[in-house]
Design a protein around this motif. Structure first.
Motif, PDB file in Angstrom:
ATOM      1  N   THR A   1     -39.552  16.917  15.731  1.00 21.46           N
ATOM      2  CA  THR A   1     -39.943  18.112  15.435  1.00 21.46           C
ATOM      3  C   THR A   1     -40.626  16.984  13.960  1.00 21.46           C
ATOM      4  O   THR A   1     -40.671  16.958  12.965  1.00 21.46           O
ATOM      5  CB  THR A   1     -39.066  18.972  14.351  1.00 21.46           C
ATOM      6  N   VAL A   2     -39.464  15.904  14.481  1.00 24.18           N
ATOM      7  CA  VAL A   2     -39.398  14.685  13.241  1.00 24.18           C
ATOM      8  C   VAL A   2     -39.802  13.514  13.514  1.00 24.18           C
ATOM      9  O   VAL A   2     -40.723  12.624  12.959  1.00 24.18           O
ATOM     10  CB  VAL A   2     -38.424  14.643  11.823  1.00 24.18           C
ATOM     11  N   THR A   3     -39.013  12.969  14.651  1.00 25.29           N
ATOM     12  CA  THR A   3     -39.321  11.462  14.261  1.00 25.29           C
ATOM     13  C   THR A   3     -40.656  11.069  16.046  1.00 25.29           C
ATOM     14  O   THR A   3     -40.315   9.755  15.805  1.00 25.29           O
ATOM     15  CB  THR A   3     -37.391  11.109  15.237  1.00 25.29           C
TER      16      THR A   3
ATOM     17  N   GLU B   1     -38.339  13.369  19.465  1.00 28.01           N
ATOM     18  CA  GLU B   1     -38.097  14.560  19.677  1.00 28.01           C
ATOM     19  C   GLU B   1     -39.002  15.231  18.884  1.00 28.01           C
ATOM     20  O   GLU B   1     -39.821  13.956  17.847  1.00 28.01           O
ATOM     21  CB  GLU B   1     -36.780  14.821  19.077  1.00 28.01           C
TER      22      GLU B   1
ATOM     23  N   ILE C   1     -30.909  14.453  10.447  1.00 29.53           N
ATOM     24  CA  ILE C   1     -31.551  14.663   9.767  1.00 29.53           C
ATOM     25  C   ILE C   1     -31.303  15.920   9.088  1.00 29.53           C
ATOM     26  O   ILE C   1     -31.144  16.897   9.786  1.00 29.53           O
ATOM     27  CB  ILE C   1     -32.705  14.247   9.968  1.00 29.53           C
ATOM     28  N   GLU C   2     -30.817  15.560   7.575  1.00 32.53           N
ATOM     29  CA  GLU C   2     -30.873  16.970   7.105  1.00 32.53           C
ATOM     30  C   GLU C   2     -31.539  18.851   7.440  1.00 32.53           C
ATOM     31  O   GLU C   2     -33.024  18.417   7.041  1.00 32.53           O
ATOM     32  CB  GLU C   2     -30.850  17.898   5.942  1.00 32.53           C
ATOM     33  N   GLY C   3     -31.417  19.954   8.204  1.00 37.30           N
ATOM     34  CA  GLY C   3     -31.898  21.233   8.128  1.00 37.30           C
ATOM     35  C   GLY C   3     -33.309  20.416   9.060  1.00 37.30           C
ATOM     36  O   GLY C   3     -33.394  21.404  10.159  1.00 37.30           O
ATOM     37  N   LYS C   4     -32.878  19.346   9.674  1.00 39.13           N
ATOM     38  CA  LYS C   4     -34.145  18.942  11.498  1.00 39.13           C
ATOM     39  C   LYS C   4     -33.659  18.659  12.905  1.00 39.13           C
ATOM     40  O   LYS C   4     -33.099  19.650  13.689  1.00 39.13           O
ATOM     41  CB  LYS C   4     -35.030  17.821  10.881  1.00 39.13           C
ATOM     42  N   ILE C   5     -32.074  18.036  13.029  1.00 38.99           N
ATOM     43  CA  ILE C   5     -31.719  17.327  14.274  1.00 38.99           C
ATOM     44  C   ILE C   5     -30.527  16.513  13.631  1.00 38.99           C
ATOM     45  O   ILE C   5     -30.681  15.275  12.529  1.00 38.99           O
ATOM     46  CB  ILE C   5     -32.982  16.592  15.273  1.00 38.99           C
TER      47      ILE C   5
END
Length: 278
Positions: free
Chosen positions: A183-185, A181, A121-125
């Motif tokens: 941040t996003v998922t 995780e 995931i660009e810029g995240k993980i």
């Protein structure tokens, strides 16, 4: 038995295997004191989550130290233990593996994570389990107090087909040890996917996460959750180490499946989901 008391353990995992195991066993004892029939641990509960750690923490199953500790705890406390997952070494391969132990400490079986967590995931993980792990290729169901239970691990929950296969086998409960995780998922998908699988397969879903540990490298989202077959969230934790103890009722499974009979309405003449491995 129509009701089943579950204990879902949101464990704070460290880089010390012995500490992780002992804390897990302490939670098993607490679960028994609260009358639980089944206790479930999170993904990679004896090891930090990360490709750099899997080989160092990997063990044989069922002869390794973590398996022996779970077996003893199940027998002493007379409780069924779903052993989250641990890194398993089998020959030259590593797997992400969940073990199950009955209330006499007997090894029921193991489930190896079938869908590996490879994402960018660009810029995240960016993470690639397949750099070190091999995917499993077997389902596992087991019976406890009249309930049939199926297992998946973390990323497996994204695949509706897996839950449907377990429903086809008669499961009323799915357990997914996980480590989404932070941040996003986790915020976007963790709860959504549990509600989706509960609704799709018309069964209870327990998503059992490790706690969020700041500075751990891979920070997990926590939010261990229990969802009923209507898709209703019954219990949910936040980030810290904690435990859910709750009763689930087979009557609710029957109610949903009778009132919304989707499995009798599927167009099997047009499409199907079937287990094809010989």
């Amino acid at each position: 038995m129509r009701t089943l008391r579950l204990a879902l353990i949101q464990l704070a995992v460290t880089d010390d295997k012995a500490t992780n195991i002992s804390r897990a066993i302490a939670f098993v004892e607490r679960a028994k004191q609260r009358g639980a029939d089944v206790v479930a641990l999170p993904e990679c509960f004896n090891s930090p989550y990360g490709t750099a750690h899997f080989s160092n923490f990997a063990e044989n199953i069922p002869a390794g130290e973590t398996s022996l500790a779970l077996s003893a705890a199940a027998k002493i406390n007379e409780i069924c233990i779903i052993g989250g997952s641990i890194p398993e070494r089998d020959g030259g391969q590593l797997f992400n593996t969940c073990t199950v132990w009955d209330s006499q400490g007997k090894f029921i079986g193991k489930y190896r994570k079938m869908h590996l967590f490879d994402v960018d995931i660009e810029g995240k993980i960016s993470f690639k389990e397949s750099d070190t792990l091999t995917a499993g290729d077997e389902l596992l169901t087991f019976q406890v107090k009249g309930w049939k239970v199926g297992l998946g691990i973390c990323h497996d929950i994204r695949f509706e087909e897996l839950a449907r296969l377990y429903r086809n086998l008669g499961c009323q409960l799915m357990i997914y040890p996980g480590a989404f995780e932070v941040t996003v998922t986790g915020p976007l998908h963790w709860s959504l996917l549990q509600r989706s699988r509960a609704n799709d397969a018309q069964l209870y879903v327990a998503g059992v996460s490790s706690a969020k540990v700041d500075g751990s490298g891979f920070e997990t989202y926590g939010h261990t959750q229990l969802t009923d077959p209507w898709g209703k969230v019954l219990n949910e934790l936040e980030f810290a180490e904690d435990m859910i103890v709750a009763d689930i009722d087979m009557t609710v499974v029957d109610e949903v499946r009778t009132q919304i009979p989707i499995f009798g309405q599927r167009r099997d003449d047009l499409y199907e989901t079937a287990w094809i491995k010989n």
